[in-house]
Every structure is written in structure tokens, then in C-alpha cells.
Write an enzyme that holds these catalytic residues in place. Structure first.
Site, PDB file in Angstrom:
ATOM      1  N   ILE A  37       0.756  -1.221   0.089  1.00  0.00           N
ATOM      2  CA  ILE A  37      -0.007  -0.034   0.017  1.00  0.00           C
ATOM      3  C   ILE A  37       0.929   1.282  -0.105  1.00  0.00           C
ATOM      4  CG2 ILE A  37      -2.010  -1.107   1.178  1.00  0.00           C
ATOM      5  CD1 ILE A  37      -1.002   0.227   3.731  1.00  0.00           C
ATOM      6  N   THR A  61       5.147   3.240   0.294  1.00  0.00           N
ATOM      7  CA  THR A  61       6.582   2.846   0.793  1.00  0.00           C
ATOM      8  C   THR A  61       6.727   3.792   1.711  1.00  0.00           C
ATOM      9  OG1 THR A  61       7.275   4.584  -0.616  1.00  0.00           O
ATOM     10  CG2 THR A  61       6.870   2.954  -1.607  1.00  0.00           C
ATOM     11  N   GLY A  62       7.835   3.608   2.809  1.00  0.00           N
ATOM     12  CA  GLY A  62       7.908   4.486   3.804  1.00  0.00           C
ATOM     13  C   GLY A  62       9.332   4.862   3.440  1.00  0.00           C
ATOM     14  N   GLY A  63       9.990   5.735   4.378  1.00  0.00           N
ATOM     15  CA  GLY A  63      11.362   6.382   4.288  1.00  0.00           C
ATOM     16  C   GLY A  63      12.221   5.305   4.148  1.00  0.00           C
ATOM     17  N   TYR A  64      11.843   4.083   4.421  1.00  0.00           N
ATOM     18  CA  TYR A  64      12.734   2.962   3.960  1.00  0.00           C
ATOM     19  C   TYR A  64      11.623   1.761   4.024  1.00  0.00           C
ATOM     20  CZ  TYR A  64      12.929   2.670   8.829  1.00  0.00           C
ATOM     21  OH  TYR A  64      12.758   2.494  10.275  1.00  0.00           O
ATOM     22  N   VAL A  90       5.250  -0.795   2.601  1.00  0.00           N
ATOM     23  CA  VAL A  90       4.155  -1.226   3.483  1.00  0.00           C
ATOM     24  C   VAL A  90       3.035  -1.981   3.143  1.00  0.00           C
ATOM     25  CG1 VAL A  90       2.466   0.011   5.300  1.00  0.00           C
ATOM     26  CG2 VAL A  90       4.648   1.184   5.091  1.00  0.00           C
ATOM     27  N   ASP A 110      11.692  13.996  13.973  1.00  0.00           N
ATOM     28  CA  ASP A 110      11.398  14.101  12.599  1.00  0.00           C
ATOM     29  C   ASP A 110       9.867  14.240  12.624  1.00  0.00           C
ATOM     30  OD1 ASP A 110      11.237  14.144  10.015  1.00  0.00           O
ATOM     31  OD2 ASP A 110      11.740  11.974   9.540  1.00  0.00           O
TER      32      ASP A 110
END
Ligand SMILES: *[C@@H]1O[C@H](CO)[C@@H](O)[C@H](O)[C@H]1NC(C)=O
Ligand SMILES: *[C@@H]1O[C@H](CO)[C@@H](O)[C@H](O)[C@H]1NC(C)=O
Ligand SMILES: *[C@@H]1O[C@H](CO)[C@@H](O)[C@H](O)[C@H]1NC(C)=O
Ligand SMILES: *[C@@H]1O[C@H](CO)[C@@H](O)[C@H](O)[C@H]1NC(C)=O
Ligand SMILES: *[C@@H]1O[C@H](CO)[C@@H](O)[C@H](O)[C@H]1NC(C)=O
Ligand SMILES: *[C@@H]1O[C@H](CO)[C@@H](O)[C@H](O)[C@H]1NC(C)=O
Ligand SMILES: *[C@@H]1O[C@H](CO)[C@@H](O)[C@H](O)[C@H]1NC(C)=O
Ligand SMILES: *[C@@H]1O[C@H](CO)[C@@H](O)[C@H](O)[C@H]1NC(C)=O
Ligand SMILES: *[C@@H]1O[C@H](CO)[C@@H](O)[C@H](O)[C@H]1NC(C)=O
Ligand SMILES: *[C@@H]1O[C@H](CO)[C@@H](O)[C@H](O)[C@H]1NC(C)=O
Ligand SMILES: *[C@@H]1O[C@H](CO)[C@@H](O)[C@H](O)[C@H]1NC(C)=O
Ligand SMILES: *[C@@H]1O[C@H](CO)[C@@H](O)[C@H](O)[C@H]1NC(C)=O
Length: 828
Positions: free
Chosen positions: A531, A533-536, A539, A653
Site C-alpha cells: 500500500i 513506501t516508507g522512508g525505507y 508497507v 522528525d
């Protein structure tokens, strides 16, 4: 007698003297008169020439004022020194030949660009060829044709010569050009010249700008070009030049611009290090092969580097990160391989990055998120195996509208293994709102018992101490928890994993989650379930057999091997195991194995606050009351992190990307990958992390992290929530607060929502805005603490003294400065 003779002689002498004086003085007088009349005459000739040219007939025939005519300048004596009729209002065209240039004895500057002059260069130079005084000659953008006249070589005072854009000037440069010893600028762009340079050309040692682009130059660039030591600009682009790029070129240390693009040049890039002033190196569309030398990093002044469409091989050197001034980097259409070096994150002035059409592999480095000015990114048609760090979108997205977002989607296409390309990149993940304090307590304090239990469960015999030791060696703070249900693993491999420092832990939720369920429910992490993408990592949405939906954040194979990513991943686990707050995401489990690393959270239906605010429909759903509640929840979570834990935890952050919303639009702080514990006994120096636009200004120079850094980010977030987009403009005005006097709060509120009608809502908005401004102050000492902020939210508020529409930002800023010590926001 003697006396008489003497006196006669004397008289005669005197008379001769007198006579000669008279004759002399009358001669001088006549000479002066002659000179004066010559001057007058020559001025009159100038006037006549101007009148008869007919160039100014539409304007005025009043030659007495000729020095005032458009496009005429004179010296103090009234003699014409410059002729430059503006082509927009005075068209010279065929009337050129009516002008008698021989009349202008002091003419130094003749500019007739874009005048529709039609004829051979020979004709024109014949006309003006006797003007030995001329220093500036511009005949660009006309219809001149033929060869360049050798007579130009007689204009030895020339400093500027422009024959560009005449289209039909052909042949070669005459050798007489070698006489133009003073020439600094030669512009021959846009003609049909075929041969580059006669040998005499290299005598032009004062040449600073040489433009010969868009001609039909053939052959190779001569080595002797290295004689032109003053050269600052060399533009030979768009020709048919072949052969190799002469090494002498790279010795010309005054060069600022080299443009050799669109030729057929071969060779390799070497010896670049002498070019200490170079700002533009444009070599696109040639046949350059070999690799990009690491010396490229020596070109510290470089603003634009374009070597697209060549045959460059090898990888992009990490020294590219030394190019701190670089604004544009185009290495597209080559055969480059290997990863994008993470050092690219140091090119913080980068606005355009085109690495498309290569064989680049591996991860798209997270460091790209640091490039806050990045505006155009094209990474299409490579073999990247990781997804695009979502903050690459996020960072820019605050400043660019949603059409840009679409553009991004396009430019990342074509990477075969870019698995989440088809995913919606901005949805994020979260966890179950179920805390397991008891389990964790047990985990931390009864490790020994649990370990026994584990061993008992799998009926294996190992030395418990050695397992414990292995776990500790793995650097993990966490204890092994049991998955008591449904897990079928080979105990030996489990223990092997433990020895390797790998951990698998799923904290049971109703005993219903098991590793195999997770694998089964995502078809082994099939792309269909991705669903975002994250910082890395990516997901995934996983619906467990119980019906419960969870989100899984999984690291990619290669990412897991990157120490920084691995650290960040473990950091997230460490923090989320420790903290429990109703507005902070809670981790439900994790797997730390070198083959498969993932985190389990509850699924957050509405994605990030940023995602909602950037969608016009969803933004309206977030009405004023919901927005105020989101800000309050975030404040509570931060207050908890800063004040209610055993150590001070700083998130570092906070941004709208990291505030997630559930189906009821309640806010949860997420992403603890960069979170940190403040150690009162250390300097707490750090590298700069966080999202551009939210990072507290003091971090840029002190590098010392304090909880006040989160307060600043919170202030930005709160303003963003009210304004509906990143408040960069408002923040930039804070340094000159008087400019805020005429900006009304009501005018900056998110225009997609109608202004609040209810008095209580208006009061809440003013309250939040005041606090937001207080938190965004440049001096960290003046910012309130998060505890103070959350208490102010709890306290009952005073009603507004003035109607909302009369409240200016300046008032709010001033109010914000005086809230210290009070648990009530000041009355504004
Ligand atoms: C100058 O005069 C010509 C005719 O003599 C006319 O066509 C042209 O429009 C005039 N230009 C201006 C700028 O008045
Ligand atoms: C300038 O003089 C020419 C010829 O003498 C005449 O045709 C033209 O009308 C005059 N222009 C003006 C503006 O007086
Ligand atoms: C030139 O024009 C300026 C205004 O444009 C005027 O002040 C000046 O007196 C003029 N000079 C002559 C010699 O006509
Ligand atoms: C050439 O001149 C025309 C008008 O004469 C102008 O519109 C055009 O912009 C000029 N082109 C260049 C390259 O200067
Ligand atoms: C220039 O003049 C020649 C002949 O005098 C003519 O054939 C040509 O079309 C003219 N070119 C332009 C651009 O006016
Ligand atoms: C330039 O000078 C040469 C000889 O010195 C002469 O023949 C020619 O007519 C002159 N050209 C002009 C336009 O006066
Ligand atoms: C210009 O130079 C040529 C040789 O290039 C020479 O013959 C000529 O006399 C010079 N003078 C003029 C006015 O053309
Ligand atoms: C030719 O080059 C010079 C030097 O860079 C520049 O000043 C001039 O504007 C150029 N000419 C045209 C028509 O662009
Ligand atoms: C580069 O191209 C030249 C010919 O153009 C060839 O001789 C040379 O081997 C090539 N070098 C590499 C590294 O491919
Ligand atoms: C990047 O480079 C490719 C090939 O050189 C080109 O087709 C593409 O338009 C460029 N992308 C952007 C965004 O300019
Ligand atoms: C987005 O930005 C582009 C270029 O800045 C602009 O042309 C377009 O109208 C903008 N679209 C929206 C929806 O604001
Ligand atoms: C891309 O994926 C395919 C199939 O999963 C794999 O065979 C190939 O090696 C991958 N390529 C790269 C560059 O990772």
C-alpha cells in the site's frame, strides 16, 4: 662708425625678430582657425551622414539634436561615438547603404543586430571597413551571407565581434582574424561555418568568449586551442566535430563554461582538476566512453554537469557529493551501473537530477530526501530494486502542487524491479491500539524464565547462557518473546538465528497472529498487498484470519544490509517497545532476520496527515475541530515523550508525513527511526536529521539536539494544519515581523474550509495559531515546552477579545512571545 654699424645691425635684428614673430603668430592663428573649421566640418559631415542615411527620418530631422537621437551617443566634442538604433523601432534594412560610415572619425560602437540587413559580409565590411577606431561590431541576427570578409582583419581595435544568427555565413574563418589582437568576444553562433580555426586564430590570446555553436564545423578540435589562455566561455555545441576532446582544453584554468554538447566527440574525461573556475560542463550527446573520474569531485564551482547520451560506463563516483554548488546533474542515457552514491545527498543545491536510461541498481538512497530544492527528478529506466523514499515526494510536495505528484509517478517508471512503483506512496502504516505492558514487563525482567519456557516448548537442549549471550551480542535490547501459537519453525534454525543476532518476535494479539499468518495473508509479501513506501521499506496491508487488518513495514533485501537503514529500523523497535501513549503508534511485533525484516502495526485507514491535506476532497473532511484535535493529540504525545518517560525522548522528525490518522481521524505520531534519547551527560551532538521545512534552525549550526527541536517542528506542523499546506512563506516572514502586521489570520487559513462561524471554534483556531507561533520562534529558549503547550490546551480558554477577522499574524506572534509561565494562552 663701429657704433653705428653695431646699432644698425641691432635694429635690423630686432626688425627681423618682430617680422618673424608676426608671421609666426599669424600662421598659428590660421592653423587654429583651420583646425576649428576642420572640426566643425567633420561634425557637419557626421550630421549630414546621419540625416542622409534616412534611418531616423520617422523620428526627427533636427540634426542639431542628433546626439539626443535614439541610438546615437557622442563624445564631449559632439562627435558620434556610438550608433545603435533599436531594431524594434528603427529598421535599417536596405537603408544601410545610405549611411556614409567614412564620416565618423570617432565611431567605436556599431550595433545593428536584428535589422534585416541583407547582403554579403564583404559589402558590409567594405562600407564600414575604414573605421579603424571601431571596437564593438554587432551584425548579429541579420540576413548576411557569403564568407566572412578578410577585411574584418583590418579592424584591429575590435574587442567585440558578433555575426551570430545570420544563417548563411559559410566557409571558414579568414586567417586575417589573427590580426584582431584585442578581440575578447567572438560570437559566430547559428551560421554555416564549416572549418573551425585557421592557425593564426591562436594568436587571439585575449579571447574570453568564443561562441561557435550551431554551425557545421567539421573535423577535430585542434590542440592549439590551449593557446587561448584567457578563454572563459567555449561553446562549440551543435556541430559535427569529431575526434577526441583535446587535453589542452582542460588546462585552460580560466574556463567557466565548456559546452561541447551535440557533436561526435570521442574520448574520456580526464585531467579535469585544473578547471578551478568551471561552472558549466556540458558534454551531452557525444561519444565519450570510459567512466566518470573521481576527480570530477574537484570541480567545486560546478553548477551544471551534463554528460547525457554518451557511452559512460562504470558507476557514479561518490565524489559527486563534493559538488556542493551543483544545481543540475544530467547523466541520463549512458551505461552507468551500480548504485546512486548516498553522497549525492551532499549536493544540497541540486534542483534537477536526471539519471534515467542507465543500468543503475540497488537502492535509491534515502539521502536524496535531504535535497530540499530538488524539483525535477528523472530516474526512469534503470534497475533500481528499492522503492523511492517517500520523503523524496514529501519534501518537495510541500512546495509543489499535486500535478507535480503525477509527474513523479511518471518519472520513476520503467525500473523493472521497483516493486512498489504501482503503490500509492503516501499511505503509511500503524499498529494496534493495544498495549501489552505486562508482556513487556515480563519480557524485560523475567528473561530467564521465558527462555526456559522457549526451550521447554521446543524441547531442545541448549545452554541457555549461550543463547542469552548470543542475543546480547546481537546488540538488541529486546528480549525474546514467544510465539506460542501456530508457529512451526525448525528449532535448530531458530537457535541459529538467535546466535546470529536475529530476532523474531510477535507479541500476540489475542493469540491470533503468527508468522505464517502474516506470510499467508500477504502471499509472501506480494506486490498486490503493498500500500505504499516508507522512508525505507514498503508497507503492506495484511488481513489476518481473525479479520483484523494490520500494516507490515518490510525492509527490502538490500536495504536490510545498509547499516544506516538497519540502525533506523532497530531504533524504531527500540522506541516503540518502550513508549505507550494513546497518540503514539504501538508496535505489535517484528521480525529481525537477515532474510526478512519487518514490523507489524495496526492498519491506519486514512494514511498521513500530509496525504489528507494534499488532497482537496479529503482536506475538507478534516474540519476545523478535527484539525485542532489533531494538533492537541500531537502535543500530548510529544509532552509524554519529553516529560513522562524515564529519559527525555526526542522524536527529531515531526512532520505531517509522520502523523497518521485512523478511521476516526485521530492522530498518531509515527516513525521513530531517527528518535533519540537525550543524555544529560553528553553534548548530544548529532548529524542533521529530519524533514526539510520542519527542522529547527539552530540545528543547522549547533548540531546539538534538544527537545526544543521537536517543539519547533510541532509549531510548523500546527501552522500547516491550519493553513492547509506547508507554511514556508509565513515562516520566512517571521524574521521581519512587521511584515505580518497586514496579514490577517483569516486570510491565511486553509481556503478549502469555510471560515469558522462558531465562536468557540474561532477561539480554538486563534489559540492554536498563537501557540504555533510561539513554538516556531528562532530562539529555542523562547519556545514553550511541550508540557506547557499541552497544559495550555487543557486549560479553559478566554474568549476572543476581538472578532477573528480583525486578528493579524503580528498580534498572534506578539501574544505568543508572552505566554511563558502562564498556563493559559494570552488573550488575543
Ligand atoms: C516609418 O515610416 C514608414 C513609411 O515611411 C512607415 O511605414 C513606418 O511605419 C514608420 N515607422 C514608425 C516607427 O513610425
Ligand atoms: C525628414 O526629411 C525628409 C527629407 O528631407 C522628409 O521626407 C521627411 O518627411 C522629414 N521627416 C520629418 C519628421 O520631418
Ligand atoms: C536631450 O534630451 C534630454 C531629455 O531627453 C533633454 O533634457 C536635453 O536638453 C536634450 N539635449 C539636447 C541637446 O537636445
Ligand atoms: C532577431 O531579431 C528579431 C527582430 O528583428 C527578434 O524578434 C529576434 O528576437 C532576434 N533574435 C535574436 C536571437 O536576437
Ligand atoms: C536578400 O536579397 C536577395 C537579393 O537582393 C534576395 O533574393 C533575398 O530574398 C533577400 N533575403 C532576405 C532575407 O530578405
Ligand atoms: C576606404 O578606404 C579605401 C582606401 O583606403 C577607399 O578606396 C575606400 O573607398 C574607402 N571606403 C569608404 C567606404 O570610404
Ligand atoms: C585591409 O587589409 C587588406 C589586407 O587584408 C589590405 O590589402 C587593405 O589595404 C587594408 N585596408 C583597407 C582599407 O581595406
Ligand atoms: C554573442 O555572445 C556574446 C558574448 O557571450 C553575447 O554578449 C551576445 O549577446 C551574443 N549574441 C547574441 C545574438 O546572442
Ligand atoms: C572508447 O572508445 C574508443 C573508440 O572510440 C575505443 O578505442 C576504446 O577502447 C573505448 N574505451 C572503452 C573503455 O570502452
Ligand atoms: C531525462 O533525460 C532523458 C534522456 O536524456 C530525457 O528523455 C528526459 O526528458 C529527461 N527528463 C527530464 C525530466 O527532463
Ligand atoms: C500546478 O503548478 C503548475 C506549474 O506551477 C500550474 O501551471 C498549475 O496551474 C498548478 N495546478 C494547480 C492545481 O494548482
Ligand atoms: C529483478 O527481478 C527478477 C525477478 O524477480 C530477477 O530475476 C532479477 O535478477 C532482478 N534484477 C535485479 C537487477 O535485481
Amino acid at each position: 662708425m663701429m657704433n653705428l654699424n653695431m646699432s644698425l645691425t641691432f635694429t635690423a635684428s630686432v626688425m627681423v625678430m618682430l617680422w618673424s614673430t608676426t608671421v609666426l603668430s599669424s600662421y598659428v592663428a590660421s592653423q587654429v582657425a583651420a583646425t576649428t573649421s576642420a572640426t566643425t566640418l567633420s561634425l557637419e559631415r557626421e550630421a549630414k551622414a546621419l540625416l542622409e542615411s534616412g534611418w531616423w527620418s520617422n523620428y526627427s530631422n533636427d540634426t542639431l539634436r542628433r546626439c539626443n537621437w535614439t541610438g546615437i551617443s557622442c563624445n564631449d566634442a559632439g562627435s558620434v561615438t556610438k550608433i545603435y538604433p533599436p531594431s524594434a523601432s528603427i529598421k535599417v534594412g536596405d537603408k544601410f547603404k545610405n549611411m556614409d560610415f567614412s564620416c565618423f572619425l570617432n565611431l567605436a560602437f556599431l550595433s545593428l543586430g536584428g535589422h534585416e540587413l541583407n547582403g554579403t559580409t564583404e559589402d558590409f565590411v567594405f562600407n564600414i571597413g575604414n573605421l579603424s577606431t571601431i571596437t564593438h561590431l554587432d551584425l548579429s541576427n541579420n540576413s548576411l551571407y557569403g564568407r566572412l570578409s578578410p577585411r574584418l582583419g583590418n579592424l584591429t581595435q575590435l574587442e567585440f565581434l558578433d555575426f551570430s544568427y545570420n544563417q548563411y555565413i559559410a566557409g571558414s574563418i579568414p586567417s586575417e582574424f589573427g590580426n584582431l589582437k584585442n578581440l575578447a568576444i567572438l560570437n559566430l553562433t547559428g551560421n554555416r561555418l564549416q572549418k573551425p580555426f585557421p592557425s593564426s586564430f591562436y594568436l587571439l590570446t585575449h579571447l574570453t568568449h568564443l561562441h561557435m555553436s550551431s554551425n557545421q564545423l567539421l573535423g577535430s578540435i585542434p590542440l592549439k586551442l590551449g593557446n587561448l589562455k584567457s578563454l572563459m566561455t567555449l561553446d562549440l555545441s551543435n556541430n559535427f566535430l569529431d575526434g577526441s576532446i583535446p587535453s589542452t582544453l582542460f588546462q585552460l584554468s580560466n574556463l567557466v563554461t565548456i559546452d561541447l554538447s551535440y557533436n561526435k566527440l570521442v574520448g574520456q574525461l580526464t585531467n579535469l582538476n585544473r578547471l578551478t573556475k568551471l561552472e558549466k560542463l556540458l558534454l551531452g550527446f557525444n561519444r565519450i566512453n570510459g567512466s566518470i573520474p573521481s576527480k570530477i569531485g574537484d570541480l567545486k564551482t560546478l553548477l551544471a554537469l551534463s554528460i547525457h547520451s554518451n557511452f559512460l560506463e562504470g558507476s557514479i563516483p561518490e565524489e559527486i557529493g563534493n559538488l556542493k554548488a551543483l544545481v543540475s546533474l544530467d547523466l541520463s542515457q549512458n551505461q552507468l551501473s551500480g548504485p546512486i552514491p548516498p553522497q549525492i545527498g551532499n549536493c544540497f543545491n541540486l534542483e534537477e537530477l536526471n539519471l534515467s536510461n542507465n543500468n543503475l541498481q540497488g537502492l535509491i538512497p534515502n539521502q536524496i530526501r535531504k535535497l530540499s530544492l530538488l524539483d525535477q527528478v528523472d530516474l526512469r529506466n534503470n534497475d533500481f530494486s528499492s522503492v523511492v523514499p517517500y520523503n523524496l515526494y514529501g519534501t518537495k510536495y510541500h512546495y509543489v502542487n499535486s500535478s507535480f505528484y503525477k509527474k513523479h509517478d511518471e518519472v520513476y517508471g520503467g525500473n523493472k524491479n521497483l516493486t512498489s512503483y504501482s503503490c500509492s506512496p503516501l499511505k503509511k502504516n500503524c499498529n494496534l491500539p493495544i498495549s501489552l505492558p505486562i508482556t513487556i514487563f515480563v519480557a524485560f525482567f523475567l528473561f530467564g524464565c521465558l527462555l526456559q519456557l522457549l526451550l521447554w516448548r521446543y524441547k531442545v537442549k541448549v545452554n541457555p547462557t549461550s543463547v542469552l549471550q548470543a542475543t546480547k551480542n546481537g546488540g538488541c535490547l529486546f528480549q525474546l518473546l514467544l510465539w506460542r501459537y501456530k508457529v512451526k519453525v525448525n528449532p535448530t534454525s531458530l537457535l541459529q538465528a538467535i546466535k546470529n543476532g536475529d530476532l523474531f518476535s510477535i507479541w500476540n494479539y489475542d493469540g491470533k497472529i503468527a508468522y505464517e499468518d502474516i506470510i499467508a495473508s500477504t502471499d509472501d509479501f506480494d506486490i498486490r498487498y503493498c500500500i505504499g513506501t516508507g522512508g525505507y521499506g514498503s508497507v503492506y496491508r495484511a488481513q489476518l484470519p481473525s479479520g483484523r487488518v494490520v500494516a507490515l513495514k518490510k525492509l527490502h533485501h538490500l536495504e536490510a544490509e545498509e547499516p544506516a537503514v538497519d540502525k533506523s529500523f532497530r531504533n524504531e523497535i527500540k522506541f516503540l517497545t518502550d513508549v505507550r501513549h494513546r497518540n503514539i503508534v504501538k508496535l505489535h511485533g517484528y521480525c529481525l532476520h537477515k532474510r526478512c525484516m519487518f514490523l507489524i502495526y495496526e492498519y491506519m485507514e486514512r494514511g498521513s496527515l500530509f496525504f489528507m491535506l494534499s488532497d482537496d476532497v479529503q482536506a475538507v473532511e478534516l474540519d476545523w475541530t478535527k484539525r485542532v484535535n489533531i494538533i492537541k493529540s500531537t502535543a500530548n504525545a510529544l509532552s509524554y515523550l519529553h516529560f513522562e518517560c524515564t529519559s527525555i525522548m526526542v522524536h527529531r522528525d515531526i512532520s505531517s508525513n509522520n502523523i497518521l490518522l485512523n478511521s476516526d481521524l485521530e492522530a498518531f505520531v509515527s516513525d521513530f527511526g531517527t528518535a533519540r534519547i537525550i543524555d544529560p551527560d553528553s553534548s548530544n551532538e548529532t548529524r542533521l536529521v529530519g524533514t526539510y521545512g520542519y527542522v529547527a534552525p539552530e540545528l543547522a549550526y549547533t548540531m546539538v539536539v534538544t527537545e526544543k527541536c521537536d517543539v519547533y517542528s510541532f509549531g510548523v506542523l500546527a501552522l500547516e494544519t491550519l493553513v492547509g499546506k506547508h507554511p514556508a512563506e509565513i515562516l520566512s516572514l517571521l524574521s521581519a515581523p512587521s511584515s505580518l502586521q497586514n496579514i490577517m489570520l483569516i486570510d491565511v487559513l486553509d481556503p478549502r474550509l469555510s471560515p469558522p462561524t462558531c465562536q468557540l471554534v474561532a477561539q480554538n483556531i486563534v489559540h492554536v495559531a498563537t501557540i504555533a507561533f510561539a513554538c516556531s520562534q528562532a530562539d529555542p529558549n523562547l519556545r514553550p515546552t511541550m508540557k506547557h503547550v499541552s497544559q495550555m490546551f487543557l486549560s479553559c480558554q478566554r474568549s476572543l477579545r476581538n472578532p477573528l477577522r480583525t486578528i493579524s499574524l503580528l498580534q498572534l506572534v506578539n501574544c505568543g512571545m508572552h505566554m511563558e509561565g502562564s498556563y493559559q494562552a494570552p488573550q488575543c
